[in-house]
Design a protein around this motif. Structure first.
Motif, PDB file in Angstrom:
ATOM      1  N   SER A   1       3.384  35.742 -34.599  1.00 56.29           N
ATOM      2  CA  SER A   1       4.353  33.494 -34.183  1.00 56.29           C
ATOM      3  C   SER A   1       4.230  34.015 -33.688  1.00 56.29           C
ATOM      4  N   TYR A   2       4.539  32.933 -32.503  1.00 49.09           N
ATOM      5  CA  TYR A   2       5.203  32.731 -31.386  1.00 49.09           C
ATOM      6  C   TYR A   2       6.069  31.325 -31.127  1.00 49.09           C
ATOM      7  N   ALA A   3       6.765  31.208 -29.703  1.00 53.91           N
ATOM      8  CA  ALA A   3       8.314  30.599 -30.276  1.00 53.91           C
ATOM      9  C   ALA A   3       8.834  30.367 -28.495  1.00 53.91           C
ATOM     10  N   GLN A   4       8.907  29.517 -28.131  1.00 53.09           N
ATOM     11  CA  GLN A   4       9.684  29.732 -26.819  1.00 53.09           C
ATOM     12  C   GLN A   4      10.516  28.369 -27.333  1.00 53.09           C
ATOM     13  N   MET A   5      11.919  28.185 -26.143  1.00 53.87           N
ATOM     14  CA  MET A   5      12.509  27.706 -26.064  1.00 53.87           C
ATOM     15  C   MET A   5      13.328  27.636 -24.610  1.00 53.87           C
ATOM     16  N   PRO A   6      14.111  26.622 -24.305  1.00 55.11           N
ATOM     17  CA  PRO A   6      14.707  26.092 -22.851  1.00 55.11           C
ATOM     18  C   PRO A   6      15.182  27.295 -22.871  1.00 55.11           C
TER      19      PRO A   6
ATOM     20  N   LEU B   1       6.362  36.445 -28.158  1.00 54.94           N
ATOM     21  CA  LEU B   1       4.925  36.400 -29.283  1.00 54.94           C
ATOM     22  C   LEU B   1       4.984  37.263 -29.979  1.00 54.94           C
ATOM     23  N   VAL B   2       4.484  37.701 -31.336  1.00 54.15           N
ATOM     24  CA  VAL B   2       4.992  38.912 -31.921  1.00 54.15           C
ATOM     25  C   VAL B   2       2.639  38.623 -32.476  1.00 54.15           C
TER      26      VAL B   2
END
Length: 412
Positions: free
Chosen positions: A33-38, A20-21
């Motif tokens: 910005s937010y992102a996730q991944m396995p 998370l930024v």
């Protein structure tokens, strides 16, 4: 909006890596910005494959940079896993000044004295959490600086970790071309984003249910008074469903999310509903079960987790004795009716904890840790940072100094 300083939280979990930024916009925080991944390369919250974890972190950060149009140089990173544990300790010194006024040097010395304990060679102390100072047998002192006494004693909680797992985590982040601002225990980061100073003052327990571990952090009078991590989490519930329904883990996870619940409703209509067959079709098989079948699988495992929490509260004499109750967070807290089961079993008020004070961030308990990592570092002065966390270590001001800035590593 003008480009100001950005702050990044990196939550490296067993099943998912999240980043998370955030940036300050006036008096408020907002998501850039937010992102996730396995996640691959972790087991029970600890990094076991450095190369795989580094590759995933680098991919995630690269995507964030493209999304927010900013270069991400560093992040605050969580550390989790059942290798983390807390142990009580105490230290005693004589006050050094001739006038017996307690100085910061005296406080530093007594805290250093609390670390003189025997721990295995492959373990180390992550941080020291003072719970009480005693001056000449006068107990219950929170801020000894400037007070007068001959003898200064400190009672603390030492947070310890397994060195190899810590080094694996830090090496994975560094290999991803990312600087490390600090390493924060997962439940303490989560507490930073979901708990209020008032809750920490009156007494509250945060239960962070992750995929492979469940963590407990208990606060009272603004202080951390207990900490524990157990190698059991929401993935165990998924595995139980897979075994009970004789299906694949991926299908069991979908069934848990779509149909899972911890308890059945009490009225007759709902009881009849619970006996209706649920059909799930897949390319390889078809499944038929009732809501009651599912509860019979899920409820014992959730009860086991809650029973572990109850035993920990009993150890410290806080069983059924926390006015702020229980705050459930983490991905496992999204399981329907878990709040009701926790209230019933722990006999305390219970709520689901979601991140606060970040505009544009989803109210999702699974985001508590990553939000707390980002929130805990902003451009507060030391006083407001400490106030935000609800901590009252007057002599250790601010989040970053509280965790001693164990290191700050820069990529060449």
């Amino acid at each position: 909006m003008a480009k100001g300083q950005i702050f990044t939280g990196l939550d490296v979990g067993t099943n998912t890596i999240k980043a998370l930024v955030i940036q300050k916009n006036g008096a408020d925080w907002e998501v850039l910005s937010y992102a996730q991944m396995p996640s691959f390369g972790l087991r029970r919250g600890a990094v076991v494959n450095v190369e795989e974890t580094a590759k995933n972190i680098q991919l995630l950060i690269s995507g964030l940079e493209k999304d927010c149009g900013r270069k991400i140089n560093s992040a605050y990173v969580n550390i989790g896993g059942s290798h983390l544990y807390a142990t009580p300790s105490d230290g005693l010194i004589s006050v050094s000044r001739a006038d017996h006024i307690i100085s910061q040097e005296d406080i530093d010395r007594v805290l250093q004295a609390t670390k003189a304990i025997n721990i295995p060679l492959n373990e180390d102390i992550l941080d020291v959490f003072p719970t009480e100072f005693i001056i000449d047998d006068q107990k219950g002192i929170k801020q000894p600086l400037g007070l007068v006494g001959v003898r200064l004693e400190a009672k603390v909680i030492l947070l310890c970790y397994f060195q190899s797992y810590f080094m694996n985590l830090t090496q994975a982040v560094l290999n991803a071309k990312l600087q490390i601002d600090d390493v924060i225990p997962s439940p303490l980061a989560a507490a930073n984003s979901v708990l209020t100073p008032q809750q920490k003052e009156i007494g509250v327990a945060l239960v962070d249910i992750g995929a492979a571990t469940t963590s407990l952090a208990v606060f009272e009078e603004g202080e951390l008074i207990h900490f524990a991590v157990f190698p059991i989490g929401s993935a165990n519930i998924t595995n139980d469903i897979a075994i009970g329904l004789k299906t694949e883990v991926a299908i069991a996870e979908d069934i848990k999310k779509q149909h899972g619940t911890c308890i059945l409703a009490g009225n007759d209509d709902k009881k009849n509903e619970s006996r209706k067959k649920i059909e799930v079709f897949d390319a390889s098989q078809s499944l038929s079960f009732t809501k009651k079948n599912l509860v019979d699988i899920i409820e014992p495992r959730v009860s086991e987790i809650l029973d572990l929490m109850q035993k920990e509260l009993k150890k410290i004499g806080r069983q059924e004795m926390l006015p702020g109750g229980i705050v459930l967070t983490g991905g496992g807290a999204k399981l329907p009716k878990i709040k009701e089961l926790a209230k019933q079993q722990l006999k305390l008020t219970c709520q689901i904890g979601v991140p606060k004070n970040i505009a544009g961030l989803e109210a999702d308990p699974a985001l508590a840790t990553v939000a707390g990592l980002a929130l805990g570092v902003g451009d507060f002065d030391s006083t407001s940072r400490g106030s935000m966390m609800g901590l009252s270590f007057g002599f250790m001001k601010g989040w970053s100094s509280k965790f001693k800035r164990m290191f700050r590593v820069f990529i060449p």
